[in-house]
Design an enzyme around this catalytic site. Structure first.
Site, PDB file in Angstrom:
ATOM      1  N   HIS A 222      36.057  45.753  15.024  1.00 51.26           N
ATOM      2  CA  HIS A 222      35.818  44.738  15.779  1.00 51.26           C
ATOM      3  C   HIS A 222      35.158  43.718  17.161  1.00 51.26           C
ATOM      4  CE1 HIS A 222      32.759  41.549  14.076  1.00 51.26           C
ATOM      5  NE2 HIS A 222      33.432  40.754  14.270  1.00 51.26           N
ATOM      6  N   HIS A 227      32.700  42.785  20.091  1.00 53.90           N
ATOM      7  CA  HIS A 227      32.409  41.518  21.161  1.00 53.90           C
ATOM      8  C   HIS A 227      32.624  41.802  22.452  1.00 53.90           C
ATOM      9  CE1 HIS A 227      31.544  38.340  17.568  1.00 53.90           C
ATOM     10  NE2 HIS A 227      32.695  38.896  17.105  1.00 53.90           N
ATOM     11  N   GLU A 267      26.839  37.508  15.845  1.00 47.91           N
ATOM     12  CA  GLU A 267      27.879  38.114  14.998  1.00 47.91           C
ATOM     13  C   GLU A 267      26.282  39.334  14.514  1.00 47.91           C
ATOM     14  OE1 GLU A 267      30.507  39.012  13.884  1.00 47.91           O
ATOM     15  OE2 GLU A 267      31.593  37.375  14.905  1.00 47.91           O
ATOM     16  N   SER A 286      29.672  47.469  15.357  1.00 50.74           N
ATOM     17  CA  SER A 286      31.338  47.506  14.957  1.00 50.74           C
ATOM     18  C   SER A 286      31.204  48.035  13.676  1.00 50.74           C
ATOM     19  CB  SER A 286      31.808  46.290  14.770  1.00 50.74           C
ATOM     20  OG  SER A 286      32.537  45.428  13.912  1.00 50.74           O
TER      21      SER A 286
END
Length: 377
Positions: A222, A227, A267, A286
């Site tokens: 993730h 990110h 996010e 992700s």
């Protein structure tokens, strides 16, 4: 009870027990960070006024206080975690977490490498291959372009989990961001405070091999797929930095607003690109399921989501689920639009001071004197 409330209650008790002579021009006060702060008389507009605010990091060494704190996960797992009954997996996570706890960001030393096992690298390779394929169609073009660069410079495409230090050096050269190991989930305040110093707290452990396409918590897939690539984009990096700066000394309510706006952008943010909706948020990038749900125009296997124009103020109070795909997404016109709207929202919060980050000295600078209340344990 938070630190601010506890400190003020103690001060109020002291006031009630203190007998002040009416002939003396004395203002009751409290001591915070070695400073004596008047509890009344001075107003925020007065030059001598020093505001007491929730603790926040000012230097890279301060970030070490945050990096070893976590709310959950890390070395400890819940009973419904895929790796809960796997003693070997739990031992590996504990070792990786302990290595992260020992790291001191404030020294300027490089992040130590983790020697990942063949099984861990295999889990990464499976997940990475699937995510990259989906991202080719459903991610913003900036993500795909940066991912190619990271395959060249950070080892993303060679079947092994990339190392934080290599990625951190790459990000520093692009936008000034760096990665710092973290032991597990941080409080929203602590996590956002790190962004103010262009530091992203990243886990180093990986999800259980039995569920390579699922994780109940942030893991290295993730963090490094979702990110890290976007943090190399100037607009996205500035968006993240603005949220971080606004979080310094913010009230609990403001932290909740900022964290929720962060959820719907960093996010799970979407934006328009060549007439299509593309993902730029880490929770989208992700997860293949989330990408298909958010961006697939035909053949979607989940209920159609609701798309709303990106508005941080509205998003900041919008409820959201954390264990299912998102029913609501906010769509920006572009990454630049997402950044500008977030910047306007963050800078528009009612605060008595502003903060900037001195990149050369690696420290936070405030527009006026503030005193940080004791940090919560």
């Amino acid at each position: 009870m938070n630190v601010l409330r506890r400190t003020l209650l103690v001060a109020q008790r002291n006031l009630r027990s203190r007998k002040l002579s009416s002939s003396l021009n004395v203002s009751p006060s409290i001591k915070v960070e070695g400073l004596t702060l008047p509890l009344f008389k001075l107003q925020p507009s007065d030059p001598e006024y020093i505001q007491a605010v929730p603790w926040f990091p000012r230097t890279r060494s301060d970030l070490d206080m945050l990096g070893s704190k976590s709310l959950e996960f890390g070395a400890e797992l819940e009973a419904d975690h895929p790796g809960f009954l796997d003693a070997e997996y739990r031992a590996r996570r504990k070792m990786i977490v302990q290595q992260g706890q020992a790291y001191r960001y404030g020294t300027g030393e490089p992040v130590p490498d983790v020697e990942y096992t063949a099984e861990e690298n295999g889990t990464w390779e499976l997940a990475y291959g699937n995510l990259k394929k989906a991202a080719d169609k459903h991610a913003v073009s900036q993500f795909n372009e940066i991912l190619e660069d990271m395959e060249i410079h950070c080892g993303y495409g060679d079947g092994k989990i990339p190392q934080l230090q290599d990625i951190s050096a790459f990000l520093m050269s692009r936008t000034g961001f760096t990665l710092r190991p973290v032991t597990g989930l941080l409080t929203p305040r602590d996590f956002l405070n790190g962004l103010a110093m262009k530091t992203f707290f990243s886990t180093q452990y990986i999800r259980h091999h039995s569920r390579p396409f699922y994780t109940p918590e942030p893991d290295v897939i993730h963090e490094l797929v979702g990110h890290a690539p976007m943090l190399a984009d100037p607009d996205f990096a500035e968006l993240s930095h603005e949220v971080g700066l606004a979080s310094l000394g913010a009230t609990d309510e403001q932290i909740e607003w900022l964290a929720t706006a962060y959820w719907f952008s960093v996010e799970f943010g979407l934006c328009k690109e060549n007439g299509a909706i593309k993902g730029y948020g880490a929770g989208v990038l992700s997860s293949v399921d989330e990408m298909l749900h958010a961006c697939e125009e035909e053949g979607r296997q989940t209920p159609n989501p609701e798309y709303r124009t990106w508005d941080p103020k509205a998003a900041a109070v919008q409820p959201y689920p954390i264990t299912t795909v998102q029913p609501v997404y906010y769509v920006a016109e572009s990454l630049a639009d997402a950044k500008e709207r977030m910047r306007d929202f963050a800078r528009g919060l009612d605060r008595s001071f502003s903060a900037t980050y001195d990149h050369h000295a690696h420290k936070v600078v405030t527009s006026r004197a503030v005193a940080r209340l004791p940090a919560e344990e």
